[in-house]
Design an enzyme around this catalytic site. Structure first.
Site, PDB file in Angstrom:
ATOM      1  CG  HIS A  98      37.047  43.457  54.633  1.00 37.46           C
ATOM      2  ND1 HIS A  98      36.690  44.204  55.721  1.00 37.46           N
ATOM      3  CD2 HIS A  98      38.399  43.340  54.669  1.00 37.46           C
ATOM      4  CE1 HIS A  98      37.794  44.541  56.396  1.00 37.46           C
ATOM      5  NE2 HIS A  98      38.843  44.022  55.783  1.00 37.46           N
ATOM      6  CG  ASP A 101      34.821  46.496  49.716  1.00 36.99           C
ATOM      7  OD1 ASP A 101      35.703  47.335  49.476  1.00 36.99           O
ATOM      8  OD2 ASP A 101      34.930  45.643  50.624  1.00 36.99           O
ATOM      9  CD  GLN A 153      42.768  44.697  49.120  1.00 36.81           C
ATOM     10  OE1 GLN A 153      43.810  44.888  48.473  1.00 36.81           O
ATOM     11  NE2 GLN A 153      42.740  44.714  50.425  1.00 36.81           N
ATOM     12  CE  LYS A 207      42.452  47.850  52.428  1.00 31.30           C
ATOM     13  NZ  LYS A 207      43.325  47.161  53.367  1.00 31.30           N
ATOM     14  CB  CYS A 237      38.915  41.706  58.032  1.00 29.98           C
ATOM     15  SG  CYS A 237      39.888  42.501  59.317  1.00 29.98           S
TER      16      CYS A 237
END
Lengths: 406, 151
Positions: A123, A200, A203, A226, A364
């Site tokens: 991202h 990261d 999600q 999220k 993104c």
């Protein structure tokens, strides 16, 4: 374990509405999930009964606010199995957490000639902070490519790891492809090369059970919104020794232990990284979201989502004018696709008028779009409250778009 | 009741399928690039200005949604052969049309075929798709080398 989707849906007030006279079908969960009443009520309760500043008041409300805020930190520690609450820093979200690491750890540890290694599916928030760091320090950003299925090419990744690699940035669950990366293996490879790893997890936490110690991640970052929590709050997990050595990110109140004009002594971790009055209501709402996830069971929810994804993928396969972008063997929650002759934005507008919320665009992740040579994709992303019926409506509604552009 | 055909009128669908004045323009003396960072739409316009300060020839290329492709195609048709002043007037009228109140009927006499794009008023997130080519053309007309943006 199976879930009762109807009763689960009843916990989400926002889903009880019509859009343009159609029942709302919310399939933009990778952008943000909806919030259950438990989360909304926790935030409301905080403002109605406990609102005060944290870590400084001697009165009852401040003590309750502080306790609620710190309980949320403990819930997050427990959720990801961190060793200590001192390893959990509240941030505005994933993006701020990555920027914190790039600025604080990066400026202290990355030198001219060093390299930061990321994947092609990152991202923008796991690209741009590293580019900025590389510019500041004269370091180089190196990119490990992905396959046409949207999987990290592990051999290519290995080939780019070297003694110059200071840090690896890798997404746990890709927001535009749905790919689940083999993070534990990546961490092991990176550690062998002497590099730190930032995962990261923006999600991931709504869809995967995560154990940061089992993964071995040095840094793990995510966002509440999220995973059924509020916007404006997220966290950075960092292993204690790393966090202890990192200089402050922002200066201000709460992050100090003693201030004179000559010298300031900083507060201990994690408070050293939480300058100013934090998003207290957000943290409390985040804690409620973690409770909600635990009560339902992330794995139980994930099983339902996997069935939805399998069904949607099967319906996608039956369309000869549809190409799925991202077909990794190990994937979750995301169905990214393009329809022949119909731009994703036009499709997004047409589906919107059917009450269906999807995302259309580059998500993104412009380099992913460049890899697949598409300007944009349409993306349906699933959460625990979605149904098979909703997927049928989605695919049946594609005919509306085909009709307009015939 | 709103009909999707208000946005995707047949003229728009046709121009999207077969855009007019599409491709590089040989002998162009002005080129400008436009970019919508929100959706990644990119387009490039080419322009040849005549000795009488008119738009002697014009073309565009790029990739985007049906609204942005059709809008660019219709724009090139509308301004080809027109004096530069006429472009400036049309730009102003077009911007007014796509941001005006829904109750206002587009002035078809002034706007001609461009009036089919008035439907974007119903779709705030799509207005920029229709205006990207106009911003880009303005940059080309003014000889501005920077990439025109909708943001």
């Amino acid at each position: 374990m199976t879930i009762d989707v109807d009763s689960l849906r009843d916990e989400f007030p926002v889903l009880r509405q019509e859009v343009y006279g159609r029942r709302l079908i919310y399939l933009d969960n990778a952008a943000t999930t909806q919030k259950p009443s438990a989360v909304i009520d926790a935030i409301r309760h905080y403002y109605e009964y406990d609102n005060a500043n944290v870590h400084r008041g001697v009165h009852a409300l401040s003590e309750r606010a502080t306790a609620g805020y710190e309980r949320a930190r403990e819930k997050l520690r427990d959720l990801i199995n961190a060793a200590s609450v001192r390893e959990i820093v509240f941030t505005r979200g994933t993006t701020e957490a990555i920027n914190l690491v790039a600025s604080s750890w990066g400026d202290a540890n990355v030198r001219a000639g060093d390299e930061i290694l990321i994947s092609e599916m990152e991202h923008h928030s796991d690209i741009v902070p590293w580019q900025l760091l590389c510019e500041r320090r004269g370091a180089r950003l190196v990119v490990a490519p992905i396959s046409d299925r949207g999987e990290l090419l592990v051999e290519e990744f290995k080939a780019r790891l070297s003694e110059r690699t200071r840090l690896v940035g890798i997404v746990h669950l890709s927001n535009s492809l749905g790919t689940i990366n083999p993070v534990a293996g990546i961490v092991a490879l990176a550690h062998d090369a002497g590099a730190k790893v930032l995962v990261d997890g923006a999600q991931a936490l709504a869809h995967l059970a995560v154990d940061v110690r089992a993964l071995g991640a040095d840094f793990y970052v995510s966002s509440a919104h999220k995973m059924y929590g509020p916007t404006g709050i997220g966290f950075l997990y960092a292993k204690s020794p790393l966090l202890e050595d990192m200089p402050p990110y922002q200066g201000g109140g709460d992050m100090i232990s003693h201030v004179t004009f000559e010298k300031t002594l900083y507060n201990e971790t994690p408070f050293k990284f939480e300058a100013g009055t934090p998003n207290i209501a957000g943290a409390i709402g985040y804690g409620a979201a973690v409770d909600w996830l635990n009560a339902k069971g992330v794995q139980t929810l994930a099983q339902h989502e996997q069935r939805l994804l399998a069904y949607a993928s099967q319906r996608a396969e039956a369309c000869n004018d549809l190409r799925v972008i991202g077909t990794a063997a190990n994937k979750a929650t995301v169905l990214s696709f393009i329809l022949d002759g119909i731009h994703a934005h036009d499709l997004g507008t047409i589906l919107d008028r059917e009450g269906i919320a999807i995302r259309a665009g580059h998500h993104c992740t412009m380099p992913v779009m460049q890899h697949f040579r598409v300007p944009a994709t349409a993306r349906a992303s699933f959460a625990a409250y979605n149904t098979f019926d909703e997927i049928d409506v989605l695919f049946d509604s594609l005919d509306k778009a085909r009709e307009v552009f015939r | 009741m709103f009909d999707l055909r208000d946005l995707y009128q047949q003229v728009i669908v046709d121009h999207n399928k077969s855009p007019r004045n599409f491709g590089k323009l040989a002998g162009a003396d002005r080129v400008a690039e436009g970019y919508n960072p929100l959706c990644g739409d990119r387009l490039k316009v080419y322009l040849r200005i005549g000795s009488d300060d008119s738009i002697e020839d014009v073309s565009f290329e790029g990739e985007g949604c049906a609204i942005s492709m059709a809008s660019a195609s219709l724009m090139t048709e509308a301004i080809k052969g027109q004096p530069i002043d006429r472009f400036t007037d049309l730009l102003r009228d077009f911007q007014h049309m796509v941001t005006s109140d829904l109750a206002e009927t587009p002035d078809e006499r002034r706007m001609g075929k461009l009036a089919v794009l008035a439907g974007v008023r119903e779709f705030p997130s799509r207005i920029k798709c229709a205006t990207l080519c106009w911003h880009t053309m303005k940059a080309a007309v003014e000889g501005d080398r920077a990439v025109a943006k909708t943001e």
